[in-house]
Write an enzyme that holds these catalytic residues in place. Structure first.
Site, PDB file in Angstrom:
ATOM      1  N   TRP A  21       0.813  -1.232   0.000  1.00 39.81           N
ATOM      2  CA  TRP A  21       0.000   0.000   0.000  1.00 39.81           C
ATOM      3  C   TRP A  21       0.840   1.272   0.000  1.00 39.81           C
ATOM      4  O   TRP A  21       0.303   2.364  -0.120  1.00 39.81           O
ATOM      5  CB  TRP A  21      -0.916   0.006   1.238  1.00 39.81           C
ATOM      6  CG  TRP A  21      -2.091  -0.901   1.115  1.00 39.81           C
ATOM      7  CD1 TRP A  21      -2.447  -1.658   0.040  1.00 39.81           C
ATOM      8  CD2 TRP A  21      -3.083  -1.140   2.123  1.00 39.81           C
ATOM      9  NE1 TRP A  21      -3.594  -2.359   0.312  1.00 39.81           N
ATOM     10  CE2 TRP A  21      -4.006  -2.058   1.593  1.00 39.81           C
ATOM     11  CE3 TRP A  21      -3.279  -0.676   3.429  1.00 39.81           C
ATOM     12  CZ2 TRP A  21      -5.118  -2.509   2.301  1.00 39.81           C
ATOM     13  CZ3 TRP A  21      -4.374  -1.129   4.141  1.00 39.81           C
ATOM     14  CH2 TRP A  21      -5.285  -2.031   3.582  1.00 39.81           C
ATOM     15  N   GLY A  68       1.272  -2.861  -6.213  1.00 37.15           N
ATOM     16  CA  GLY A  68       1.178  -1.551  -5.570  1.00 37.15           C
ATOM     17  C   GLY A  68      -0.211  -0.964  -5.753  1.00 37.15           C
ATOM     18  O   GLY A  68      -1.183  -1.392  -5.122  1.00 37.15           O
ATOM     19  N   GLY A  69      -0.325  -0.014  -6.661  1.00 33.60           N
ATOM     20  CA  GLY A  69      -1.561   0.748  -6.884  1.00 33.60           C
ATOM     21  C   GLY A  69      -2.844  -0.078  -6.901  1.00 33.60           C
ATOM     22  O   GLY A  69      -3.823   0.259  -6.221  1.00 33.60           O
ATOM     23  N   GLU A 106      11.955   1.909  -4.026  1.00 33.88           N
ATOM     24  CA  GLU A 106      11.738   3.269  -3.500  1.00 33.88           C
ATOM     25  C   GLU A 106      12.603   3.499  -2.264  1.00 33.88           C
ATOM     26  O   GLU A 106      13.115   4.595  -2.046  1.00 33.88           O
ATOM     27  CB  GLU A 106      10.243   3.482  -3.200  1.00 33.88           C
ATOM     28  CG  GLU A 106       9.456   3.660  -4.495  1.00 33.88           C
ATOM     29  CD  GLU A 106       7.994   3.230  -4.428  1.00 33.88           C
ATOM     30  OE1 GLU A 106       7.450   3.055  -3.325  1.00 33.88           O
ATOM     31  OE2 GLU A 106       7.399   3.057  -5.515  1.00 33.88           O
ATOM     32  N   GLU A 162      11.110  -6.714  -9.474  1.00 31.10           N
ATOM     33  CA  GLU A 162      10.376  -5.491  -9.808  1.00 31.10           C
ATOM     34  C   GLU A 162      11.260  -4.553 -10.622  1.00 31.10           C
ATOM     35  O   GLU A 162      12.049  -3.789 -10.053  1.00 31.10           O
ATOM     36  CB  GLU A 162       9.957  -4.765  -8.523  1.00 31.10           C
ATOM     37  CG  GLU A 162       9.031  -5.550  -7.638  1.00 31.10           C
ATOM     38  CD  GLU A 162       8.124  -4.628  -6.818  1.00 31.10           C
ATOM     39  OE1 GLU A 162       6.916  -4.868  -6.796  1.00 31.10           O
ATOM     40  OE2 GLU A 162       8.627  -3.658  -6.217  1.00 31.10           O
TER      41      GLU A 162
HETATM   42  P1  PGA Z   1       2.754  -0.736  -8.803  1.00 31.49           P
HETATM   43  O1  PGA Z   1       3.847  -0.899  -7.627  1.00 31.49           O
HETATM   44  O2  PGA Z   1       1.974  -2.010  -8.844  1.00 31.49           O
HETATM   45  O3  PGA Z   1       1.926   0.448  -8.391  1.00 31.49           O
HETATM   46  O4  PGA Z   1       3.524  -0.501 -10.071  1.00 31.49           O
HETATM   47  C1  PGA Z   1       4.496  -2.118  -7.423  1.00 31.49           C
HETATM   48  C2  PGA Z   1       5.453  -1.988  -6.268  1.00 31.49           C
HETATM   49  O5  PGA Z   1       6.068  -0.933  -6.107  1.00 31.49           O
HETATM   50  O6  PGA Z   1       5.615  -2.943  -5.475  1.00 31.49           O
END
Ligand code: PGA
Length: 254
Positions: A10, A233-234, A96, A166
């Site tokens: 999240w 993620g999103g 990130e 990723e």
């Molecule tokens: P996303 O993010 O599905 O929004 O591209 C994936 C993640 O950062 O784990």
């Protein structure tokens, strides 16, 4: 047969009300954890509230831990506390965190050891930048990240770890790696584990794909032979979409 994992990251989204609304919509709907591991990773202050309401099959994960058990580390969260709260998973080395908080491969490795010390399953993220991919260096780069992440881990630990491939250029951009690109990179990760340990270990390690996973591409992704689920993620912010993705994973095993 590796059990699929669908994990929702999240990030810095959802306040308490929104998180509770989500948990009440999914906690009784996710499949038996004998077949699929369904995990959501909220912001740290919500962990306790969600663990209390996780139900029989959903599990809650953190987005980071500190490598030490306690100390003068203002703003950090310890694995000791997470274990105490009943948190089952922790995302480690998300791109990130590597990019904005200078998380190095060494720190990632220490955090993985720390998670195991407290019986928390690490979801370890690796993946290349667009520049690396365009230079044709994806395999070498990802292999290097995996080697450093796993340093000092025993076979039994590596069998329990979850790795998420990723590619940075696919995160939050709407650009997904093609299922072949994802499958190939994950194949490289599995080979790396086989070289470092042996095939009985690499055959058991679950490796997910992450990066713009949505309802429209989840089925294709979870049906690729090397891919054991997704770190989302999103799209994991929507209870309906999360359940859709968990069901897509369930279909691959039933
Ligand atoms: P996303 O993010 O599905 O929004 O591209 C994936 C993640 O950062 O784990």
């Amino acid at each position: 047969m590796r059990k699929p994992v669908i994990a929702g990251n999240w990030k810095m989204h959802k306040n308490r009300d929104e998180a509770l609304q989500f948990i009440y919509s999914v906690n009784m709907q996710v499949p038996n954890k004998e077949y699929v591991d369904s995990v959501v990773c909220p912001q740290a202050p919500l962990l306790r509230d969600l663990v209390k309401r996780q139900g029989d099959y959903l599990r809650i994960g953190a987005q980071n831990i500190h490598e030490e058990s306690e100390g003068a580390y203002t703003g950090e969260v310890s694995a000791d506390l997470l274990e105490n709260l009943g948190v089952g998973y922790v995302i480690i080395g998300h791109s990130e965190r590597r990019a904005y908080y200078n998380e190095t491969d060494t720190a990632v490795n220490k955090k993985i050891h720390q998670a195991f010390r407290y019986g928390i399953t690490p979801i370890v993220c690796v993946g290349e930048s667009l520049e690396t991919r365009e230079a044709g260096d994806t395999d070498t780069f990802v292999r290097g990240q995996v080697k450093k992440a796993l340093e000092g881990l025993g076979s039994e630990q590596v069998k329990r770890i979850v790795i998420a491939y990723e590619p940075i250029w696919a995160i939050g951009t709407g650009k997904t790696a093609t299922s072949d690109q994802a499958n190939d990179a994950i194949g490289v990760i599995r080979e790396t584990i086989e070289t470092l340990y042996d095939a009985s270990v690499s055959d058991d390690t679950r490796i997910l794909y992450g990066g713009s996973v949505k309802r429209k591409n989840i089925d294709e992704i979870v049906n690729m032979p090397e891919i054991d689920g997704a770190l989302v993620g999103g799209a994991s912010l929507s209870a309906k979409d999360f359940l859709y993705m968990v069901d897509a994973a369930l279909k691959t095993v039933s």
